[in-house]
Design a protein around this motif. Structure first.
Motif, PDB file in Angstrom:
ATOM      1  N   ILE A   1      36.168  37.959  32.704  1.00 12.71           N
ATOM      2  CA  ILE A   1      37.143  37.085  32.990  1.00 12.71           C
ATOM      3  C   ILE A   1      38.528  38.058  32.618  1.00 12.71           C
ATOM      4  N   ALA A   2      38.561  38.720  31.685  1.00 13.46           N
ATOM      5  CA  ALA A   2      39.805  39.529  31.321  1.00 13.46           C
ATOM      6  C   ALA A   2      40.016  40.456  32.545  1.00 13.46           C
TER       7      ALA A   2
ATOM      8  N   LEU B   1      41.081  39.119  35.727  1.00 11.22           N
ATOM      9  CA  LEU B   1      42.177  38.534  35.737  1.00 11.22           C
ATOM     10  C   LEU B   1      43.481  39.887  35.899  1.00 11.22           C
TER      11      LEU B   1
ATOM     12  N   ALA C   1      38.230  43.857  40.867  1.00 15.23           N
ATOM     13  CA  ALA C   1      37.929  42.716  39.990  1.00 15.23           C
ATOM     14  C   ALA C   1      36.457  42.743  40.018  1.00 15.23           C
TER      15      ALA C   1
ATOM     16  N   SER D   1      36.976  35.047  38.122  1.00 16.06           N
ATOM     17  CA  SER D   1      38.208  34.579  37.730  1.00 16.06           C
ATOM     18  C   SER D   1      39.390  35.174  38.386  1.00 16.06           C
ATOM     19  N   HIS D   2      39.071  36.232  39.147  1.00 13.50           N
ATOM     20  CA  HIS D   2      40.363  36.831  39.933  1.00 13.50           C
ATOM     21  C   HIS D   2      41.066  35.805  40.599  1.00 13.50           C
TER      22      HIS D   2
ATOM     23  N   PHE E   1      41.747  32.857  40.242  1.00 11.47           N
ATOM     24  CA  PHE E   1      42.496  31.923  39.443  1.00 11.47           C
ATOM     25  C   PHE E   1      43.824  32.527  38.598  1.00 11.47           C
ATOM     26  N   ARG E   2      44.059  33.743  39.358  1.00 12.72           N
ATOM     27  CA  ARG E   2      45.317  34.504  38.806  1.00 12.72           C
ATOM     28  C   ARG E   2      46.672  33.764  39.026  1.00 12.72           C
TER      29      ARG E   2
ATOM     30  N   LEU F   1      51.093  37.066  37.869  1.00 16.19           N
ATOM     31  CA  LEU F   1      50.278  38.560  37.882  1.00 16.19           C
ATOM     32  C   LEU F   1      50.003  39.225  39.284  1.00 16.19           C
TER      33      LEU F   1
ATOM     34  N   ALA G   1      49.499  37.204  42.024  1.00 10.04           N
ATOM     35  CA  ALA G   1      48.474  36.536  42.968  1.00 10.04           C
ATOM     36  C   ALA G   1      48.899  36.773  44.481  1.00 10.04           C
TER      37      ALA G   1
END
Length: 112
Positions: A29-30, A33, A41, A93-94, A96-97, A101, A103
């Motif tokens: 996830i980290a 993101l 990602a 999770s990329h 949901f950035r 950041l 997106a």
């Protein structure tokens, strides 16, 4: 610019994954993101999982059990696939950035 936070987050998630398998998902996830694009990602999540597996190999080598591990059959394949799959799954999770950041815009506008 993103390398230092990425390294710090990957190291923290690797330490967490030594305690619990959810650390593999948190690491993915980290990495997801912090990545700029989908391919980065997903590749970063898979690379994090591979890094966790290599760290596991180092632990086995340290306790002189690496030879038995190589001969374990299905256990070898599952223990290789699990961190890679969980890291890649976490990297999804990329999508949901937050906009802060970088997106992509949902209105179709190009950002400078």
């Amino acid at each position: 610019m993103r390398r230092v936070p990425l390294f710090a987050v990957a190291l923290a998630a690797l330490a967490l994954s030594a305690v619990h398998w959810l650390g593999l998902l948190v690491g993915g996830i980290a990495v997801g993101l912090l990545a700029r694009t989908w391919p980065r990602a997903l590749a970063g999540g898979a690379a994090f999982g591979l890094l966790a597996w290599v760290a596991f190999l180092v632990v086995l080598w340290n306790v002189a059990r690496l030879g038995a591990y190589w001969q374990s059959g299905q256990l070898l394949y599952v223990s290789l696939g699990t961190p890679i799959v969980l890291g890649t799954l976490g990297a999804l999770s990329h999508a949901f950035r937050p906009a802060s950041l970088g997106a992509p815009s949902t209105t179709g506008e190009r950002r400078a």
